[in-house]
Scaffold this motif. Structure first.
Motif, PDB file in Angstrom:
ATOM      1  N   SER A  74     -13.104   3.304  -3.530  1.00  0.00           N
ATOM      2  CA  SER A  74     -11.877   3.893  -4.063  1.00  0.00           C
ATOM      3  C   SER A  74     -12.187   5.283  -4.598  1.00  0.00           C
ATOM      4  O   SER A  74     -13.338   5.631  -4.842  1.00  0.00           O
ATOM      5  CB  SER A  74     -11.282   3.012  -5.170  1.00  0.00           C
TER       6      SER A  74
ATOM      7  N   LEU B 293     -12.168  -4.585  -1.510  1.00  0.00           N
ATOM      8  CA  LEU B 293     -12.058  -3.150  -1.756  1.00  0.00           C
ATOM      9  C   LEU B 293     -13.459  -2.560  -1.645  1.00  0.00           C
ATOM     10  O   LEU B 293     -14.310  -2.780  -2.504  1.00  0.00           O
ATOM     11  CB  LEU B 293     -11.464  -2.887  -3.138  1.00  0.00           C
TER      12      LEU B 293
ATOM     13  N   ASP C 122      -3.189   5.703  -2.266  1.00  0.00           N
ATOM     14  CA  ASP C 122      -3.858   4.781  -3.192  1.00  0.00           C
ATOM     15  C   ASP C 122      -5.364   5.008  -3.258  1.00  0.00           C
ATOM     16  O   ASP C 122      -6.058   4.364  -4.051  1.00  0.00           O
ATOM     17  CB  ASP C 122      -3.593   3.323  -2.778  1.00  0.00           C
ATOM     18  N   ASN C 123      -5.884   5.902  -2.413  1.00  0.00           N
ATOM     19  CA  ASN C 123      -7.300   6.296  -2.442  1.00  0.00           C
ATOM     20  C   ASN C 123      -8.237   5.094  -2.276  1.00  0.00           C
ATOM     21  O   ASN C 123      -9.182   4.934  -3.047  1.00  0.00           O
ATOM     22  CB  ASN C 123      -7.638   7.005  -3.763  1.00  0.00           C
ATOM     23  N   GLN C 124      -8.019   4.285  -1.258  1.00  0.00           N
ATOM     24  CA  GLN C 124      -8.790   3.057  -1.138  1.00  0.00           C
ATOM     25  C   GLN C 124      -9.176   2.779   0.310  1.00  0.00           C
ATOM     26  O   GLN C 124      -8.437   3.118   1.249  1.00  0.00           O
ATOM     27  CB  GLN C 124      -7.995   1.874  -1.696  1.00  0.00           C
TER      28      GLN C 124
ATOM     29  N   TYR D 238       0.813  -1.202   0.000  1.00  0.00           N
ATOM     30  CA  TYR D 238       0.000   0.000   0.000  1.00  0.00           C
ATOM     31  C   TYR D 238       0.856   1.265   0.000  1.00  0.00           C
ATOM     32  O   TYR D 238       1.906   1.318   0.658  1.00  0.00           O
ATOM     33  CB  TYR D 238      -0.925   0.035   1.210  1.00  0.00           C
TER      34      TYR D 238
END
Length: 614
Positions: free
Chosen positions: A385, A382, A362-364, A336
């Protein structure tokens, strides 16, 4: 995977060998390769399949189970970013509101839940007051309503402060300093440190003298007079803290995520009053940004999970002796970009502690589902996002009795909540399998885990023409004979597995499916000399006579196949013990020149002969 409690298991007493044909059976025990392979595939399915709906095939190798879906709800998208967001009943109306602070103008706000996870009217506590890094809810004055502790990192007036909820409903606030000389803190929290049944304030310093401290009020009710107590020496600090009775001795200890070089540690409250402390190292990671504790492996003690920005990983540490002095690290992920937040809770309502991870660059936002309750097997989902996630927490926002997820982010929607649930049903269709020979299909068997309230079942198609597989057979709920479900002589086979559950996150888990056959292939059956067929003349440019033993002539069935395995003609015209094929296919058209295989089937026996059409 260890077995869930209360699971019935369809077990196979055979060696599990992935994706190969062993002469009398074919199996599939992994679907990790994904969909989009309709087939035919030859001899084995490998790790691919044709299509699926609502099943998860990629999260755990060799496991197939019902998937999870997420519904995301915006709380606020105009703060300009959020470092931390905490769930709390700020107005005392019985539902869960949200307290948060802005990363851009450092406003402190609370957002009012209308009662079903909607509404979210903004209530301003502090407007344009510089550098509030964290605002934490707690009843600091003991009057039954929610107050707020704040960490201010501004260079001119850094320190620890608190806001008193004057009217009890969060519309009127008075600000006080706890400590106006404390080293630019990034985080603050509240806990009963000295066992006096009141909340104290705890915070780490970000600049020299680099320490962790807690404050108790010197007045009743509290105001701006607080007594400071050091937890760590001047060489130890922390980015984020988590108060917890880690050694379970009845007093409050403190977990410390040290952002720079001090690693991950916890501070033992040795006298129970918060006046003497001993540090215990958990791990040597650098750049630890977030920390939380819960019983991850189900053994009754507290384990620890952390997000490490420098090493770009998320780990949980197993408390080996229960007292917090011996630890084993288990790395969940190491790829990450800047994981910023972690939280451990039973999100999937199965009694096992899961782990939520907020990843910034990583915008998650991820859910690590603890599949067996031991923390050794995880399914990674996930959930969302697109936003720069900073923080993650849990609460029941829509009052449905289930845990929801609260997330803070610095881009996009700054504060949001997310409800998750499992699908109630799903299915997967395999690729069409070509076993090349001509088996006598015998039975189906599978290995699966089926918790109470879940079900797993199969349907099958079979054919000698892969372009026309026909309809699915009746539903098969138990392993056993294929008689009555498919034609036992077909070369091509395809299965469909279905799953259902009557609970929110319940799911069967399929480990393997097998199909057994008797090795009586199209080239020479098991009848030996007792049951043989001949073709004359052979080769021939016209028709051909197929001769069978006279005692079997009334009961035998004759099929003509081309070399692809497609049935060209079923022979019914008979004169005594002789059948005739006129060289035409079932539609009346002239069959092309080439080699054909004529197969005779007699109860449990078969015989074949090759015929060349000129």
């Amino acid at each position: 995977m260890k077995q869930f409690t209360g699971i019935s298991i369809h077990a196979l007493a055979v060696l599990l060998i992935t994706g190969i044909t062993l002469g009398d059976y074919v199996q599939q025990d992994s679907w990790i390769g994904g969909p989009g392979v309709p087939g035919p595939v030859v001899n084995y399915w490998n790790v691919y399949f044709d299509t699926q709906s609502n099943l998860q095939w990629s999260l755990v190798v060799g496991k197939l189970f019902l998937d999870i879906y997420t519904i995301s709800h915006t709380i606020n998208a105009s703060m300009g970013g959020c470092h931390y967001a905490f769930p709390a009943d700020m107005d005392g109306d019985g539902d869960v509101d949200v307290l948060a602070q802005s990363t851009h103008n450092y406003d402190v706000n609370w957002f009012e839940n209308a009662g079903s996870g909607g509404g979210w009217n903004t209530h301003v506590i502090s407007n344009n007051y510089p550098s509030h890094r964290c605002a934490y809810p707690g009843d600091l004055d003991g009057d039954g309503d929610m107050d707020i502790a704040g960490a201010n990192s501004a260079s001119s007036n850094s320190g620890i402060e608190w806001w008193r909820n004057d009217d009890g409903v969060g519309d009127s606030w008075t600000r006080f300093y706890v400590d106006d000389q404390y080293g630019s803190p990034n985080f603050v929290c509240c806990a009963d440190v000295n066992n006096d049944d009141t909340l104290e304030v705890i915070a780490p310093s970000r600049i020299s003298p680099y320490q962790i401290a807690w404050w108790e009020s010197s007045t009743t009710p509290p105001d701006s007079v607080w007594e400071k107590h050091e937890v760590s020496s001047s060489s130890r600090s922390g980015w984020e803290l988590f108060p917890v009775d880690l050694d379970q001795d009845g007093d409050m200890d403190i977990l410390s995520a040290c952002h720079w070089y001090d690693g991950l540690s916890w501070w033992e409250n040795t006298d129970g009053l918060g006046l003497t402390w001993i540090e215990h190292s958990i791990g040597n990671e650098t750049g630890v940004r977030s920390v939380h504790a819960a019983d991850i492996d189900g053994d009754g003690d507290y384990d620890v999970v952390c997000a490490t920005m420098d090493e770009k990983q998320v780990s949980w540490f197993e408390n080996l002796n229960g007292s917090g002095t011996s630890w084993e690290e288990h790395i969940l992920a190491s790829e990450y970009e800047w994981p910023r937040g972690v939280h451990a809770a039973d999100v999937t309502d199965d009694g096992f502690v899961d782990i939520l991870v907020a990843v910034w660059e990583d915008n998650q936002l991820f859910l690590y589902r603890n599949m067996d309750g031991t923390g050794m097997e995880w399914a990674v989902y996930l959930l969302k996002s697109g936003w720069w996630f900073e923080d993650v927490d849990v609460a029941d926002f829509n009052d449905d009795g289930y845990v929801d997820i609260l997330a803070g982010a610095t881009d996009g929607v700054e504060v949001s909540w997310h409800e998750i649930s499992g699908y109630s049903s799903g299915w997967l269709e395999s690729s069409i399998l070509d076993v090349v020979g001509y088996p006598e299909w015998d039975s189906i068997a599978w290995t699966a885990e089926e918790p109470a309230g879940t079900d797993l079942f199969f349907q099958i198609k079979s054919s000698n023409d892969w372009e026309d597989m026909g309809a699915w057979c009746d539903t098969i709920f138990e392993p056993g004979s294929l008689a009555g479900y498919i034609d036992s002589t077909h070369r091509y086979i395809q299965y469909r597995v279905g799953m259902t559950t009557d609970s929110r996150f319940g799911t069967p888990v399929l480990d393997e499916v097998r199909f057994y056959w008797s090795s009586m292939g199209i080239e020479g059956g098991s009848g030996g000399e007792e049951f043989v067929i001949t073709a004359v003349p052979n080769p021939s440019s016209g028709g051909v006579s197929i001769v069978v033993p006279s005692s079997y002539a009334e009961d035998v069935e004759l099929f003509v196949y081309d070399l692809s395995g497609k049935v060209v003609r079923v022979l019914t015209e008979r004169n005594g013990s002789t059948f005739v094929w006129d060289g035409r296919d079932s539609s009346g058209g002239e069959a092309p020149t080439g080699t054909y295989i004529i197969r005779g089937i007699l109860e449990d026996r078969s015989a074949t002969v090759r015929f060349v059409k000129l």
